[in-house]
Design a protein around this motif. Structure first.
Motif, PDB file in Angstrom:
ATOM      1  N   LYS A  67      80.990   0.249  72.217  1.00 57.28           N
ATOM      2  CA  LYS A  67      82.352  -0.316  72.290  1.00 57.28           C
ATOM      3  C   LYS A  67      83.098  -0.058  70.976  1.00 57.28           C
ATOM      4  CE  LYS A  67      81.581  -4.205  75.444  1.00 57.28           C
ATOM      5  NZ  LYS A  67      81.721  -5.670  75.582  1.00 57.28           N
ATOM      6  N   GLN A  99      91.598  -9.865  71.628  1.00 56.37           N
ATOM      7  CA  GLN A  99      92.040  -9.249  72.888  1.00 56.37           C
ATOM      8  C   GLN A  99      93.519  -9.581  73.149  1.00 56.37           C
ATOM      9  OE1 GLN A  99      89.076 -10.487  72.416  1.00 56.37           O
ATOM     10  NE2 GLN A  99      87.549  -9.682  73.831  1.00 56.37           N
ATOM     11  N   PHE A 152      84.468   4.691  79.534  1.00 59.95           N
ATOM     12  CA  PHE A 152      84.623   3.325  80.054  1.00 59.95           C
ATOM     13  C   PHE A 152      83.576   3.034  81.127  1.00 59.95           C
ATOM     14  CE2 PHE A 152      88.703   3.387  77.892  1.00 59.95           C
ATOM     15  CZ  PHE A 152      88.839   2.066  77.483  1.00 59.95           C
ATOM     16  N   TYR A 184      81.440  -0.277  80.864  1.00 62.98           N
ATOM     17  CA  TYR A 184      81.911  -1.414  81.674  1.00 62.98           C
ATOM     18  C   TYR A 184      81.670  -1.155  83.147  1.00 62.98           C
ATOM     19  CZ  TYR A 184      84.504  -2.488  77.380  1.00 62.98           C
ATOM     20  OH  TYR A 184      84.847  -2.777  76.081  1.00 62.98           O
ATOM     21  N   SER A 185      81.128  -2.150  83.856  1.00 66.13           N
ATOM     22  CA  SER A 185      80.830  -1.952  85.285  1.00 66.13           C
ATOM     23  C   SER A 185      82.109  -1.677  86.078  1.00 66.13           C
ATOM     24  CB  SER A 185      80.098  -3.162  85.845  1.00 66.13           C
ATOM     25  OG  SER A 185      80.894  -4.302  85.632  1.00 66.13           O
ATOM     26  N   ASP A 186      83.251  -2.236  85.627  1.00 60.06           N
ATOM     27  CA  ASP A 186      84.488  -1.963  86.363  1.00 60.06           C
ATOM     28  C   ASP A 186      85.330  -0.847  85.716  1.00 60.06           C
ATOM     29  OD1 ASP A 186      84.998  -3.550  84.167  1.00 60.06           O
ATOM     30  OD2 ASP A 186      86.394  -4.882  85.196  1.00 60.06           O
ATOM     31  N   GLN A 206      89.906  -0.331  82.665  1.00 62.86           N
ATOM     32  CA  GLN A 206      90.833  -1.413  83.040  1.00 62.86           C
ATOM     33  C   GLN A 206      91.531  -1.866  81.769  1.00 62.86           C
ATOM     34  OE1 GLN A 206      91.001  -2.724  86.113  1.00 62.86           O
ATOM     35  NE2 GLN A 206      89.249  -1.593  86.971  1.00 62.86           N
ATOM     36  N   ASN A 230      89.479  -4.008  79.571  1.00 61.00           N
ATOM     37  CA  ASN A 230      88.404  -3.330  78.843  1.00 61.00           C
ATOM     38  C   ASN A 230      88.941  -2.534  77.649  1.00 61.00           C
ATOM     39  OD1 ASN A 230      86.778  -4.486  80.739  1.00 61.00           O
ATOM     40  ND2 ASN A 230      86.565  -2.625  81.995  1.00 61.00           N
ATOM     41  N   ASP A 245      89.203  -5.140  75.156  1.00 58.04           N
ATOM     42  CA  ASP A 245      87.875  -5.564  74.716  1.00 58.04           C
ATOM     43  C   ASP A 245      87.287  -4.566  73.703  1.00 58.04           C
ATOM     44  OD1 ASP A 245      85.471  -7.363  75.198  1.00 58.04           O
ATOM     45  OD2 ASP A 245      84.620  -5.390  75.618  1.00 58.04           O
ATOM     46  N   ALA A 246      87.427  -3.270  73.994  1.00 58.26           N
ATOM     47  CA  ALA A 246      86.871  -2.255  73.086  1.00 58.26           C
ATOM     48  C   ALA A 246      87.607  -2.282  71.743  1.00 58.26           C
ATOM     49  CB  ALA A 246      86.972  -0.869  73.723  1.00 58.26           C
ATOM     50  N   GLU A 291      86.388  -5.255  69.795  1.00 60.25           N
ATOM     51  CA  GLU A 291      85.059  -5.048  69.224  1.00 60.25           C
ATOM     52  C   GLU A 291      85.147  -4.135  67.996  1.00 60.25           C
ATOM     53  OE1 GLU A 291      82.654  -6.827  70.124  1.00 60.25           O
ATOM     54  OE2 GLU A 291      80.709  -5.839  69.922  1.00 60.25           O
TER      55      GLU A 291
END
Ligand code: HEC
Ligand code: HEC
Length: 330
Positions: free
Chosen positions: A51, A123, A155, A159-161, A164, A167, A170-171, A174
């Motif tokens: 990330k 975020q 991505f 990330y499972s999704d 987005q 995300n 989020d990255a 991080e």
């Protein structure tokens, strides 16, 4: 009790919990930092490195701006201590920011982000920067990045999704958590290396405490954990904003958020870790030198006037605060 005070105290409690949670209790007691108002930053980070790498790439990504002209790094250049040094920065649409651009180093320990502390998480800070500074809508940003197969792949791996907006934020968050400048000479001094700072610098720290600066500039960042009025003893000369665009109403003092009179000219106390590197000073970038900022603070916040020699000692202490980029904890 004012909301600002409550928010400030909450941050302090949180900060203490973080220290304890980080397993520092034992060493704190051993070294006696617990008796000091300033604490050392942790020496390493534990982060999701994939990330962090993706976040670093996004931090330099101009497609986050509406016209592909600007990345986060344009206003927060990492090789320039995370701030561009301008009084007001130029936004993607060519207009100027209302507030002075702060550094992005060491931001993970702030109680809240932005000068008026209007968002709690990194975020949410990214969410706003992309809209307000970079003029983008999130769906557009996501569709531009999705045209790039390497982003889709990165991505999807993390990330499972997949790719987005949440995300992307989020990255980036991080990555910013990795921007810690640690092991400064002052931190080494606090950890027991008594000759890591000179007698003059020690004298500066003593004055910084004695004069009362630590009432607000304290903790691991010498700031970032309280909201306080700018101008307690002396009212600051305030320039009224010339127009009231959405950005100017949001990027302002705490009053603009709460509408409470007591929140006029209330800001998050700025961190002082990189203060000798991030001129100009104050939320409006109105003071060009750190010496002027120190002298002005003593008058505004403590009702004192410091002589040039005392100011020089405090500034000498400030020079001991900056560290180098933290590595991963082993
Ligand atoms: C046009 C210049 C500009 C761009 C581009 C920009 N910023 Fe900022 N940044 C600012 C200004 C100005 C502020 C202060 C705004 C305020 O407090 O109201 C700020 C505040 C911040 C803060 C809060 C720091 C603190 O002391 O509270 C962080 C973190 C941050 N930016 C990260 C980013 C990230 C990540 C990006 C890219 C998504 C970005 N910025 C893009 C100018 C910029
Ligand atoms: C009552 C709380 C308080 C006290 C006490 C205080 N400060 Fe501050 N300090 C602040 C706030 C709030 C700001 C932001 C002011 C603004 O932007 O208008 C600030 C800003 C600063 C800045 C500018 C940082 C930047 O990045 O723009 C410096 C330097 C500084 N203080 C140093 C000091 C010194 C040195 C002392 C002691 C002489 C001191 N402060 C005492 C609350 C305080």
């Amino acid at each position: 009790m004012s909301k600002s005070f409550l928010l400030g105290s909450l941050g302090w409690v949180l900060a203490v919990c973080c220290l304890i949670g980080g397993g520092w209790t034992q060493s704190l007691q051993a070294k006696g930092w617990d008796r000091e108002p300033v604490q050392p930053l942790p020496v390493c980070t534990r982060l999701f490195q994939d990330k962090v790498r993706l976040g670093r790439q996004l931090f330099h990504e101009v497609r986050l701006s509406f016209n592909n002209s600007q990345s986060c790094a344009d206003c927060h250049p990492l090789h320039r201590w995370g701030a561009d040094g301008q009084r007001h920065s130029r936004k993607a649409d060519g207009s100027q920011t209302v507030m002075n651009t702060p550094t992005v180093y060491n931001v993970r320990y702030y109680i809240a982000q932005f000068w008026n502390g209007r968002v709690r998480t990194l975020q949410d800070q990214v969410e706003e920067a992309v809209r307000l500074e970079m003029g983008s809508q999130w769906p557009e940003v996501v569709s531009k990045l999705a045209q790039d197969a390497s982003y889709r792949q990165s991505f999807a791996q993390i990330y499972s999704d997949g790719l987005q907006a949440a995300n992307v934020r989020d990255a980036l968050a991080e990555f910013m958590r990795s921007l810690l400048l640690v092991n400064s000479r002052f931190d080494r001094y606090l950890r027991g290396e008594s000759n890591a700072i000179t007698p003059l610098e020690q004298e500066g720290y003593r004055l910084f405490k004695e004069v009362g600066c630590v009432a607000c500039h304290q903790g691991v960042n010498l700031g970032g954990n309280l909201l306080q009025k700018s101008g307690i003893f002396l009212r600051r000369a305030v320039e009224e904003p010339v127009n009231t665009s959405v950005q100017e109403r949001v990027e302002a003092d705490r009053f603009q958020l709460t509408g409470n009179e007591e929140d006029r000219e209330v800001f998050k106390v700025p961190a002082l870790r990189l203060v000798t590197r991030t001129a100009p000073y104050f939320h409006d970038g109105s003071l060009p030198t750190v010496e002027e900022a120190v002298g002005r603070m003593a008058q505004l916040q403590l009702g004192r006037s410091l002589n040039q020699a005392d100011i020089a000692k405090i500034v000498a202490f400030f020079h001991t605060l900056e560290g180098s980029l933290a590595g991963e904890c082993r």
